[in-house]
Design a protein around this motif. Sequence first.
Motif, PDB file in Angstrom:
ATOM      1  N   SER A 124       7.257 -35.612  35.964  1.00 61.52           N
ATOM      2  CA  SER A 124       8.002 -35.305  34.739  1.00 61.52           C
ATOM      3  C   SER A 124       9.506 -35.432  34.976  1.00 61.52           C
ATOM      4  O   SER A 124      10.005 -35.054  36.031  1.00 61.52           O
ATOM      5  N   VAL A 125      10.208 -35.983  33.985  1.00 60.69           N
ATOM      6  CA  VAL A 125      11.659 -36.037  34.070  1.00 60.69           C
ATOM      7  C   VAL A 125      12.174 -34.732  33.488  1.00 60.69           C
ATOM      8  O   VAL A 125      12.091 -34.506  32.290  1.00 60.69           O
ATOM      9  N   LEU A 126      12.664 -33.848  34.351  1.00 58.21           N
ATOM     10  CA  LEU A 126      13.080 -32.526  33.883  1.00 58.21           C
ATOM     11  C   LEU A 126      14.539 -32.538  33.482  1.00 58.21           C
ATOM     12  O   LEU A 126      15.360 -33.216  34.102  1.00 58.21           O
ATOM     13  N   ARG A 169      11.187 -42.684  28.956  1.00 53.93           N
ATOM     14  CA  ARG A 169      10.190 -43.335  29.787  1.00 53.93           C
ATOM     15  C   ARG A 169       9.064 -43.857  28.913  1.00 53.93           C
ATOM     16  O   ARG A 169       8.364 -44.787  29.270  1.00 53.93           O
ATOM     17  N   ARG A 227      10.286 -25.819  24.618  1.00 52.41           N
ATOM     18  CA  ARG A 227      10.954 -26.963  25.262  1.00 52.41           C
ATOM     19  C   ARG A 227      10.664 -26.987  26.762  1.00 52.41           C
ATOM     20  O   ARG A 227      10.253 -28.008  27.316  1.00 52.41           O
ATOM     21  N   GLU A 243       8.282 -29.611  29.045  1.00 54.52           N
ATOM     22  CA  GLU A 243       8.815 -30.345  30.205  1.00 54.52           C
ATOM     23  C   GLU A 243       7.966 -30.112  31.447  1.00 54.52           C
ATOM     24  O   GLU A 243       7.792 -30.992  32.275  1.00 54.52           O
ATOM     25  N   LEU A 244       7.449 -28.901  31.578  1.00 59.86           N
ATOM     26  CA  LEU A 244       6.651 -28.561  32.754  1.00 59.86           C
ATOM     27  C   LEU A 244       5.209 -29.013  32.597  1.00 59.86           C
ATOM     28  O   LEU A 244       4.396 -28.809  33.488  1.00 59.86           O
ATOM     29  N   GLN A 290      11.599 -37.049  25.977  1.00 57.84           N
ATOM     30  CA  GLN A 290      12.662 -37.026  26.961  1.00 57.84           C
ATOM     31  C   GLN A 290      12.136 -37.005  28.393  1.00 57.84           C
ATOM     32  O   GLN A 290      12.714 -37.600  29.290  1.00 57.84           O
ATOM     33  N   CYS A 291      11.008 -36.319  28.606  1.00 55.80           N
ATOM     34  CA  CYS A 291      10.574 -36.183  29.992  1.00 55.80           C
ATOM     35  C   CYS A 291       9.477 -37.170  30.354  1.00 55.80           C
ATOM     36  O   CYS A 291       8.889 -37.078  31.409  1.00 55.80           O
ATOM     37  N   GLY A 292       9.248 -38.143  29.479  1.00 56.42           N
ATOM     38  CA  GLY A 292       8.288 -39.193  29.814  1.00 56.42           C
ATOM     39  C   GLY A 292       6.862 -38.685  29.867  1.00 56.42           C
ATOM     40  O   GLY A 292       6.016 -39.221  30.588  1.00 56.42           O
TER      41      GLY A 292
END
Lengths: 253, 253
Positions: free
Chosen positions: A222-224, B2, B94, B98-99, B136-138
């Motif tokens: 993941s892109v954090l 991504r 959010r 992401e996680l 945003q985090c692919g």
Amino acid sequence: MRLFILPSSFQGEEMVRLEGKEYHYLVRVLRKSEGDSFNASDGKGTLYYATVEEITPSVCTLRVQRRGPLERPFPEITLFQCVPKGKKLDLVVRQAVELGVSRVVPVVSRFSVPRWDSPEEKIKRLRRIAKEAAQQCGSLEVPEILDPLPLGAVVEFFQPKEPERLGLFFHQAPLARTTLHQYLSIYRKAVALVIGPEGGLAKEEVTSLEEGGFFPAYLGPSVLRTETAPVFAVAAVQIILLERLAWKLHQEP
Amino acid sequence: MRLFILPSSFQGEEMVRLEGKEYHYLVRVLRKSEGDSFNASDGKGTLYYATVEEITPSVCTLRVQRRGPLERPFPEITLFQCVPKGKKLDLVVRQAVELGVSRVVPVVSRFSVPRWDSPEEKIKRLRRIAKEAAQQCGSLEVPEILDPLPLGAVVEFFQPKEPERLGLFFHQAPLARTTLHQYLSIYRKAVALVIGPEGGLAKEEVTSLEEGGFFPAYLGPSVLRTETAPVFAVAAVQIILLERLAWKLHQEP
């Protein structure tokens, strides 16, 4: 409140006067009355037992008794956080303190964008946030917030090649040659985590960290965002350490 | 970016028209031009390859080719988050996305204070946040944000006693009889994490979760704020799963 943090001017006196903000917090927010007792800390690792002796309209007097040193069950964690944009560092400091770091060092790296109008005010603000967060989560010590350091000085500052020290930097690419479990399978007194800014660490910065003794670590594909990466990194290190007795390496190195 | 996430109206057509916000994002923010190609997802687990065919002042047309299903390397994680005050749920959603959670379910529990002026708007907003964070985090899929559920319905909804399912609730007191490493040492298809609100879970709520098949988990002695506890819980589960091949239990149960 699990632990009230005594004023930074406290030097071990038996009677402590609280005024201003500290008075407000104890008397108005926590609604303590004369005779109430609670645990307190000097913010430097010593536990005290405090009793409210007297409350006047502007001063509250505490009688404090030393209880002894607090144990430090875990390695001390230092977060070197490359300065992100805007107010993100406030959130990073608050969450990192809740998760138990001992020290946050703002770092100026090649791609960090620290447009702080007033660096002194900013650092003061971060220290206030750290103190509040420590207070709120019953932490035993108030984590330090140091003045900003250039990335080039991080190796010199932390000395990751010294015994019982472990330096890790977190990188989007899977540079890591091994897992966090493996890095943390050996006891360390001090662990440092370096987190890049929005634009990541520059190639030459990665090289200099590695040459200085920092190891690359990886948190998955993941892109954090800059404000989530440190929380993930600290949380990951903490759970692995917290459950250290429950697991062993699959293959001993 | 991504992975570009196609509009929710997309049904597998070869040509996709983007207007409004999606047009703005692709053309103005990402500055894509005619002929540019990139990976895209339908937000439901299928990967596409997209090429910009035409850009007019208000419409962008993409040609998309199906690439096949995305693999799901990890158990699917559902976060049942008791509704905290104010805008904290925005941050929770959010960071949890992401996680890598697959689903966030806002939960109304005894001590949660969900004073939402407009619940529909709030859920819409959370879905928008989840989509942006996934983009945003692919992330391979857009996590679902479900409508709020009362705590009493969580067991029925998740069915933690079914095979290959694991339900955990996080509690300030060390109720846990074992570690996260042990809970996660057996493969599970689906993991659910229940996080209490500011005031914690009520005693009878803990009892009903336990009777329903949820296990208590423990994240250490720190008192975490409602917006930090879910991040710690998800991060802890993720690092243990990510490094699953590196460790084994010290004592097999």
